[in-house]
Design an enzyme around this catalytic site. Structure first.
Site, mmCIF file in Angstrom:
data_model
loop_
_atom_site.group_PDB
_atom_site.id
_atom_site.type_symbol
_atom_site.label_atom_id
_atom_site.label_comp_id
_atom_site.label_asym_id
_atom_site.label_seq_id
_atom_site.Cartn_x
_atom_site.Cartn_y
_atom_site.Cartn_z
ATOM 1 N N SER A 194 -3.372 18.137 -17.414
ATOM 2 C CA SER A 194 -2.384 18.764 -16.539
ATOM 3 C C SER A 194 -2.700 18.484 -15.077
ATOM 4 O O SER A 194 -3.876 18.442 -14.676
ATOM 5 C CB SER A 194 -2.356 20.279 -16.767
ATOM 6 N N GLU A 209 -3.086 -9.961 -8.699
ATOM 7 C CA GLU A 209 -2.320 -9.230 -7.699
ATOM 8 C C GLU A 209 -1.539 -10.215 -6.828
ATOM 9 O O GLU A 209 -2.074 -10.771 -5.873
ATOM 10 C CB GLU A 209 -3.260 -8.369 -6.858
ATOM 11 N N SER A 232 0.832 -1.204 0.000
ATOM 12 C CA SER A 232 0.000 0.000 0.000
ATOM 13 C C SER A 232 0.866 1.253 0.000
ATOM 14 O O SER A 232 1.936 1.275 0.604
ATOM 15 C CB SER A 232 -0.895 0.001 1.247
#
Length: 743
Positions: free
Chosen positions: A674, A498, A312
Site C-alpha cells: 500500500s 535508454e 527527467s
C-alpha cells in the site's frame, strides 16, 4: 322491472371520444419516446467501455493479462540505478510487480512484460527463457516475448553477468535474480491461464508537466529543421492499449510514456516502484475494488518505459542548491560546490510527493484515454528478433559512405552523473578533452584503451575501455537483442537501453516507413519500449554524441550506435511487412556464463540478536493513543534482518488493521504494498536491528480503532545448526479520529 337505458348526451360522447384520442396519442408518444431512448442507447458509446452489443468485425484475439510480485530482498543489498554501491536497501516503500500481456491471433502469439525493475539484463532474460522452456516448450520464445523494465532506480540489483554491472551491484545475487525471474514467469503463467477471446483498443494523448529534458544542450545540437518539427524537447505522448473481453468488460491497460523513474532520488533507501509503478498502482486499485494491492485483483495496468534517456521527472529543473541560481548550461555545475551542488527537483515538497504527482499525471491522462478509446486493433500478430554483434556493425549511410560501431567504452562524463543524481570526484558533463590525472590512474590499474578504440569513439575521451577488459569476465556485452512485435497496426520496438528523445523519434519514423508499404500497417502506430531484453546504457543521436554529456558518454558502441540500430530495426520491420521473418538470420547467441564464474561480494547476514530483556517483535517505540487523519502513526519493533525472511513474494511484512465492534475481529485495510505504509529497517551493531513501521493516515480513513502488525524472521546459529524462526510484532490499539474533537 326492467330499467330504462339512458341515451348519452352529445357532450358526453364528445368527451369520451376526446379521452380515447388523448389516450391513443399518449401511448404513441410513450412508444416513440421509448424507441428513441433505446436507439440512443444503441448509438451511445459510454466513456468507460465499448458497447458489448457490437460484434467484432473480425475474428477476435485471445488475450490474457497477469500480474505477479517480483519484490526481492529489501535490506542490506545494493540498489540498481544510480550506480552508487553505498545506496543499499533499508526497507520497503512499495512492492515491485511484473505485468504480462499475451495476444494470440489464432496462429501466432506475442507477449509483452513490463516489470518494476531497473532494466532487463541479458542474464535475467536468459534465465527467464530457461524457465519458460521447461514449462511451455517452444511456445514462448526469443522472437515473441519482450521483457521490459520500468527503470525504477529503487529496486535491488544483482541480476547481471557482466563485470561492470556486477561491480556496481556487488555481484550476482541469487535471491535477487530468483525473485525477479520467478515473478516474471508467474505473471506470464497467470496471463496464459487467463487467455480468453477479447478486443484491444488503442488511444494516445499528451501528459503535461511530467517530464523535462535534462540535457538540452545536447538536444539543441540536433539539426534545426528536425527540431522545428516538434513542439517539445521531450516526448509528451502517451500511448494506451485497452484490453476488454467480448462483453466489453475491461481486463487490462498497457501504456508507454517517456520519463525516468527517478522521482525517488539517490538518497532513498527503500525499495520502490517510483512514478511509473505508482501510476499502475492507482489504476489497479481503482479497478480492483475490494482487493488489497498485490492481491489477485483481475485488472492489470502496465505503465511502461519508452525513450526516456534524457527525460527527467524533476520538472523544476536543476539549480545550485547553495545559492538558488541556475546551474551552468554546458556542464551542469555550480561556482561553489561543483556538480554536486547542481540538483534537479521534482514538483513535490519531497521525493514521495513528487512520485505521487508524476504518477497521478500519467494515471489521469491514461484513464481518460482508456475511457474514450474507440480505435480497435485488428489483424495478425508478429514477432521478429535477432542477436547482433554491436561491436562490429557496418552502417551504410549511402552508396559511398559507411560508418562502424565500436568496442564498448565509457567516457569521462559517464562518471559525472546527471542532475538527477550520481557522479563522483571532479568529473563534469560535456567533457570532450579528458583528464590526464584520471587517465594515468586508469592506465596503471586497468590498462590504456587501444588507439583503434580511441579513434572509433571520437570525440569521446575514454575513461573505461570496457570492450577491451575481460577480467574476471567481459565488462560489457557485445551480443545484443533487437526485437519488434506487432499487434495489428501497432508496432512495439523493443530497444536494449535508454534512447534519448530524438533517438526514439528517429527510430519510430524509420520503422514506420518500412512497415507502411503493406497492410495492415498503412497507418501504423509505432511505440518505443525502453530497457528491453538486455541493458547497453544509452543511445544518443550522432549530433548529441558530439556534446558528450552523460548520455553521450554512456553511448557505449560509439557515435554511430543509433544508425546501426536503425539499420537493424528497419530490417526487422521490412521482414514483418513482407512476410520474410523466417529468412532473418538468428545471429550469434550471447554467452551464458557458469554461475561459479559470477562473483558475489555480499556477505550472508550474521545471526540476529535481541537487546537484553526483549525478544523479536517486542515494541520499542509505541504508537500514540490517538491520531487524526493526515498524521503518521509510527511504531518501532525489535527486528531481525529482513533477508532472513527469504522469498518475501506474495507475503506482507506489514499490515494496518481496523477493529470491527460488531464482529469483534480485525480487518486488514493496508499491507506493505500500500502507498500509505512504509517499512524502515534500521541496522545496528553486532546483529541488532530495529523495524520502524509508518502508516501515513489518509484523509479517507474511517474513524475507529486500529493496530499495526509486523511480520519477520530471525536467525540463530549454534556450532552445527542454523535456525530461522518467524515472529510477529503488534502495536497497541489506537484511535483514528476525523479531528481531535471527535471523542
Amino acid at each position: 322491472m326492467a330499467s330504462k337505458s339512458r341515451r348519452l348526451s352529445g357532450l358526453e360522447i364528445s368527451l369520451i371520444v376526446l379521452f380515447l384520442l388523448m389516450t391513443a396519442v399518449s401511448v404513441a408518444l410513450i412508444t416513440v419516446l421509448a424507441l428513441k431512448q433505446e436507439s440512443d442507447k444503441k448509438e451511445e458509446v459510454t466513456p468507460e467501455e465499448p458497447s458489448p452489443s457490437v460484434t467484432p468485425p473480425e475474428k477476435p484475439y485471445l488475450i490474457g493479462v497477469g500480474r505477479a510480485d517480483c519484490t526481492g530482498p529489501v535490506a542490506d543489498l545494493p540498489m540498481m540505478g544510480y550506480a552508487n554501491t553505498d545506496q543499499t536497501a533499508r526497507g520497503l516503500h512499495t512492492r515491485l510487480f511484473s505485468r504480462a500481456f499475451i495476444v494470440d491471433d489464432g496462429n501466432k502469439r506475442v507477449v509483452f512484460v513490463t516489470s518494476d525493475i531497473g532494466m532487463v539484463s541479458q542474464r535475467l532474460r536468459l534465465e527467464v527463457f530457461q524457465a519458460l522452456k521447461e514449462k511451455y516448450g517452444d511456445l514462448y520464445r526469443q522472437d515473441n516475448v519482450v521483457l521490459s523494465g520500468t527503470h525504477t532506480h529503487s529496486g535491488v540489483g544483482g541480476y547481471f553477468q557482466y563485470t561492470l554491472f556486477m561491480i556496481t551491484s556487488k555481484g550476482y545475487i541469487k535471491p535477487s535474480i530468483q525473485a525477479i525471474v520467478s515473478g516474471i514467469v508467474k505473471s506470464i503463467d497467470i496471463a496464459h491461464r487467463n487467455l480468453r477471446p477479447g478486443r484491444i483498443f488503442i488511444n494516445k494523448g499528451q501528459v503535461a508537466d511530467s517530464n523535462f529534458n535534462r540535457s538540452p544542450h545536447s538536444y539543441m545540437n540536433n539539426p534545426e529543421e528536425e527540431r522545428n518539427r516538434y513542439e517539445f524537447n521531450t516526448d509528451k505522448q502517451i500511448v494506451v492499449l485497452k484490453f476488454t473481453d467480448l462483453d466489453g468488460d475491461g481486463i487490462g491497460l498497457l501504456s508507454w510514456f517517456a520519463v525516468h523513474p527517478v522521482s525517488m532520488n539517490y538518497t532513498n533507501r527503500m525499495v520502490s516502484s517510483d512514478n511509473l509503478g505508482y501510476a499502475s498502482y492507482i489504476f489497479e486499485q481503482e479497478k480492483n475494488i475490494g482487493f488489497l494491492p498485490g492481491e489477485k485483483g483481475p485488472f492489470v495496468a502496465g505503465f511502461s518505459s519508452s525513450n526516456l534517456g534524457d527525460s527527467s521527472p524533476n520538472i523544476r529543473g536543476p539549480v545550485c542548491v547553495n545559492t538558488g541560481l541556475k546551474c551552468d548550461y554546458i556542464n551542469s555545475s555550480c561556482p561553489v560546490g561543483g556538480k554536486k551542488a547542481c540538483i534537479a527537483f521534482g514538483p513535490g515538497e519531497d521525493m514521495f510527493e513528487s512520485t505521487r504527482i508524476i504518477g497521478e499525471n500519467m494515471f489521469k491522462i491514461a484513464k481518460e484515454l482508456y475511457g474514450s478509446a474507440k480505435q480497435e486493433l485488428h489483424g495478425p500478430v508478429y514477432g521478429a528478433h535477432q542477436w547482433v554483434n554491436m561491436t562490429d556493425e557496418t552502417v551504410q549511410f549511402n552508396s559511398t559512405h559507411t560508418g562502424r560501431t565500436c568496442k564498448p567504452a565509457l567516457g569521462h562524463s559517464f562518471a559525472a552523473g546527471t542532475t538527477d543524481g550520481g557522479g563522483e570526484f571532479n568529473f563534469l558533463q560535456g567533457d570532450t578533452e579528458g583528464d590526464p590525472f584520471w587517465d594515468g590512474i586508469r592506465d596503471a590499474v586497468l590498462g590504456p584503451p587501444s588507439n583503434e578504440t580511441k579513434a572509433c569513439h571520437q570525440p569521446k575521451p575514454i575513461l573505461f575501455s570496457t570492450g577491451e577488459m575481460d577480467s574476471p569476465l567481459p565488462w560489457h556485452p557485445a551480443i545484443v537483442d533487437v526485437q519488434i512485435i506487432t499487434i495489428g497496426s501497432l508496432a512495439v520496438v523493443a530497444v536494449p537501453g535508454e534512447f534519448t528523445t530524438m533517438s526514439g523519434r528517429r527510430i519510430r519514423e524509420a520503422v514506420k516507413r518500412e512497415l507502411e508499404v503493406k497492410e495492415p500497417f498503412t497507418n501504423a502506430e509505432v511505440v518505443v519500449a525502453g530497457l528491453c531484453n538486455i541493458y547497453t546504457h544509452y543511445i544518443t543521436t550522432y549530433e548529441e554524441y558530439q556534446i558528450q554529456r552523460y548520455e553521450g558518454a554512456s553511448t557505449i558502441f560509439g557515435p554511430h550506435t543509433l544508425s546501426a540500430y536503425i539499420q537493424r530495426y528497419r530490417g526487422l520491420a521490412k521482414a514483418i511487412a513482407h512476410g520474410t521473418i523466417g529468412e532473418l538470420p538468428k545471429g550469434p547467441e550471447p554467452p551464458f556464463f557458469d554461475e561459479d564464474k559470477l562473483f558475489n561480494q555480499v556477505r550472508d547476514p550474521v545471526a540476529d540478536v535481541a537487546p537484553v530483556g526483549t525478544t523479536f517483535g517486542d515494541v520499542l517505540q509505541e504508537v500514540n493513543p490517538v491520531y487524526k487523519v493526515g498524521e503518521i502513526a509510527s511504531v518501532t519493533f525489535v527486528s531481525g534482518n529482513p533477508r532472513h525472511s527469504g522469498d518475501i513474494r506474495d507475503t506482507t511484512l506489514v499490515t494496518v488493521e481496523r477493529f470491527h465492534n460488531d464482529t469483534g475481529s480485525w480487518e486488514i485495510i493496508h499491507n506493505d504494498a500500500s502507498w500509505e505504509t512504509r517499512f524502515h529497517w534500521i541496522k545496528g551493531l553486532a546483529g541488532r536491528s530495529q523495524a520502524k513501521v509508518e502508516w501515513h493516515i489518509p484523509q479517507t480513513a474511517q474513524a475507529g480503532t486500529y493496530q499495526i502488525q509486523y511480520f519477520g524472521h530471525y536467525k540463530q546459529t549454534t556450532e552445527n545448526t542454523t535456525v530461522i524462526t518467524p515472529y510477529v510484532g503488534t502495536s497497541a490499539a489506537f484511535k483514528v479520529a476525523r479531528s481531535f474533537y471527535y471523542f
